[in-house]
Design a protein around this motif. Sequence first.
Motif, mmCIF file in Angstrom:
data_model
loop_
_atom_site.group_PDB
_atom_site.id
_atom_site.type_symbol
_atom_site.label_atom_id
_atom_site.label_comp_id
_atom_site.label_asym_id
_atom_site.label_seq_id
_atom_site.Cartn_x
_atom_site.Cartn_y
_atom_site.Cartn_z
ATOM 1 N N GLU A 146 4.022 15.582 6.956
ATOM 2 C CA GLU A 146 2.828 14.739 6.874
ATOM 3 C C GLU A 146 3.219 13.270 6.753
ATOM 4 N N ILE A 147 4.131 12.947 5.867
ATOM 5 C CA ILE A 147 4.560 11.559 5.670
ATOM 6 C C ILE A 147 5.237 11.028 6.933
ATOM 7 N N ALA A 148 6.068 11.843 7.572
ATOM 8 C CA ALA A 148 6.725 11.417 8.811
ATOM 9 C C ALA A 148 5.702 11.125 9.907
ATOM 10 N N GLY A 149 4.626 11.895 9.948
ATOM 11 C CA GLY A 149 3.568 11.649 10.925
ATOM 12 C C GLY A 149 2.863 10.326 10.682
ATOM 13 N N TYR A 150 2.537 10.046 9.424
ATOM 14 C CA TYR A 150 1.913 8.758 9.098
ATOM 15 C C TYR A 150 2.864 7.610 9.416
ATOM 16 N N TRP A 151 4.139 7.801 9.097
ATOM 17 C CA TRP A 151 5.156 6.779 9.379
ATOM 18 C C TRP A 151 5.175 6.475 10.874
ATOM 19 N N ALA A 152 5.188 7.512 11.686
ATOM 20 C CA ALA A 152 5.240 7.327 13.140
ATOM 21 C C ALA A 152 4.032 6.521 13.619
ATOM 22 N N GLY B 153 0.665 -7.303 9.067
ATOM 23 C CA GLY B 153 1.335 -7.963 7.959
ATOM 24 C C GLY B 153 1.219 -7.217 6.641
ATOM 25 N N VAL B 154 0.696 -5.985 6.657
ATOM 26 C CA VAL B 154 0.540 -5.183 5.449
ATOM 27 C C VAL B 154 1.812 -4.366 5.241
ATOM 28 N N VAL B 155 2.368 -4.419 4.028
ATOM 29 C CA VAL B 155 3.567 -3.654 3.706
ATOM 30 C C VAL B 155 3.147 -2.300 3.145
ATOM 31 N N TRP B 156 3.667 -1.247 3.782
ATOM 32 C CA TRP B 156 3.378 0.132 3.396
ATOM 33 C C TRP B 156 4.639 0.768 2.842
ATOM 34 N N VAL B 157 4.480 1.533 1.743
ATOM 35 C CA VAL B 157 5.545 2.346 1.163
ATOM 36 C C VAL B 157 5.074 3.795 1.319
ATOM 37 N N LEU B 158 5.838 4.586 2.036
ATOM 38 C CA LEU B 158 5.513 5.993 2.222
ATOM 39 C C LEU B 158 6.602 6.836 1.605
ATOM 40 N N ASP B 159 6.204 7.882 0.869
ATOM 41 C CA ASP B 159 7.211 8.765 0.304
ATOM 42 C C ASP B 159 6.641 10.148 0.033
ATOM 43 N N VAL B 160 7.562 11.077 -0.162
ATOM 44 C CA VAL B 160 7.212 12.436 -0.527
ATOM 45 C C VAL B 160 7.410 12.548 -2.028
ATOM 46 N N ALA B 161 6.420 13.119 -2.693
ATOM 47 C CA ALA B 161 6.510 13.280 -4.147
ATOM 48 C C ALA B 161 7.713 14.131 -4.502
ATOM 49 N N ASN B 162 8.459 13.708 -5.488
ATOM 50 C CA ASN B 162 9.620 14.449 -5.984
ATOM 51 C C ASN B 162 9.104 15.649 -6.767
ATOM 52 N N GLN B 163 9.480 16.818 -6.335
ATOM 53 C CA GLN B 163 8.981 18.045 -6.955
ATOM 54 C C GLN B 163 9.788 18.437 -8.199
ATOM 55 N N PRO C 13 12.556 12.871 -1.718
ATOM 56 C CA PRO C 13 13.106 13.570 -0.562
ATOM 57 C C PRO C 13 12.949 12.777 0.734
ATOM 58 N N LEU C 14 11.973 11.870 0.776
ATOM 59 C CA LEU C 14 11.727 11.044 1.959
ATOM 60 C C LEU C 14 11.020 9.776 1.510
ATOM 61 N N TYR C 15 11.562 8.639 1.875
ATOM 62 C CA TYR C 15 11.018 7.344 1.457
ATOM 63 C C TYR C 15 11.246 6.337 2.581
ATOM 64 N N GLY C 16 10.288 5.451 2.779
ATOM 65 C CA GLY C 16 10.457 4.361 3.735
ATOM 66 C C GLY C 16 9.466 3.253 3.468
ATOM 67 N N MET C 17 9.781 2.066 3.965
ATOM 68 C CA MET C 17 8.902 0.904 3.793
ATOM 69 C C MET C 17 8.873 0.135 5.112
ATOM 70 N N LEU C 18 7.672 -0.279 5.513
ATOM 71 C CA LEU C 18 7.531 -1.077 6.730
ATOM 72 C C LEU C 18 6.409 -2.088 6.576
ATOM 73 N N LYS C 19 6.472 -3.136 7.393
ATOM 74 C CA LYS C 19 5.385 -4.120 7.465
ATOM 75 C C LYS C 19 4.695 -3.884 8.797
ATOM 76 N N ASP C 20 3.412 -3.504 8.742
ATOM 77 C CA ASP C 20 2.709 -3.155 9.979
ATOM 78 C C ASP C 20 2.335 -4.397 10.779
ATOM 79 N N VAL D 38 0.879 -1.158 0.000
ATOM 80 C CA VAL D 38 0.000 0.000 0.000
ATOM 81 C C VAL D 38 0.921 1.213 0.000
ATOM 82 N N SER D 39 0.774 2.058 -1.005
ATOM 83 C CA SER D 39 1.641 3.216 -1.176
ATOM 84 C C SER D 39 0.911 4.483 -0.773
ATOM 85 N N VAL D 40 1.578 5.301 0.045
ATOM 86 C CA VAL D 40 1.048 6.603 0.435
ATOM 87 C C VAL D 40 2.092 7.640 0.036
#
Length: 138
Positions: free
Chosen positions: A92-98, A127-137, A117-124, A83-85
């Motif tokens: 905003e992305i750092a808050g969702y990550w936390a 068991g759902v894998v999330w990809v969070l990132d900031v859109a490259n401007q 500028p900011l990217y990370g991936m975790l398995k919650d 699931v990509s956000v």
Amino acid sequence: MSIKSVAHINLRGTARQALNFYHAVFGGRVTLATHGQAGMTDDPAAADLIIWGQVVADNGFCVMAFDVPAAMPWDQGQNAYYVSVRGDSAEEIAGYWAGLAEGATVIAPLAASSWSPLYGMLKDQFGVVWVLDVANQG
């Protein structure tokens, strides 16, 4: 005419907990309907399982989830989906990550990458894998 694509997560008995958790992280509105409410089961043990649920937030976040009944085959698989956000703001992305990081396994720490500028991936914890990132401007 327009369409919207929404991640629909199939779980085994944890859809209610997952959707409430995602609601706590992203805000918005959570809607839950059970197999029993829909008249889709004669099994009392399955009556409270989620047949349809979603979280919808004003910022555009939306995710759906479903409890696969015991009578149906289900295998979460390995790397079956992410699931990509993607957002415009690092804060905003750092808050969702936390929020998502509670009980999660970090696959790629939240940090700058060559494509974002900011990217990370975790398995919650579900068991759902999330990809969070900031859109490259750029």
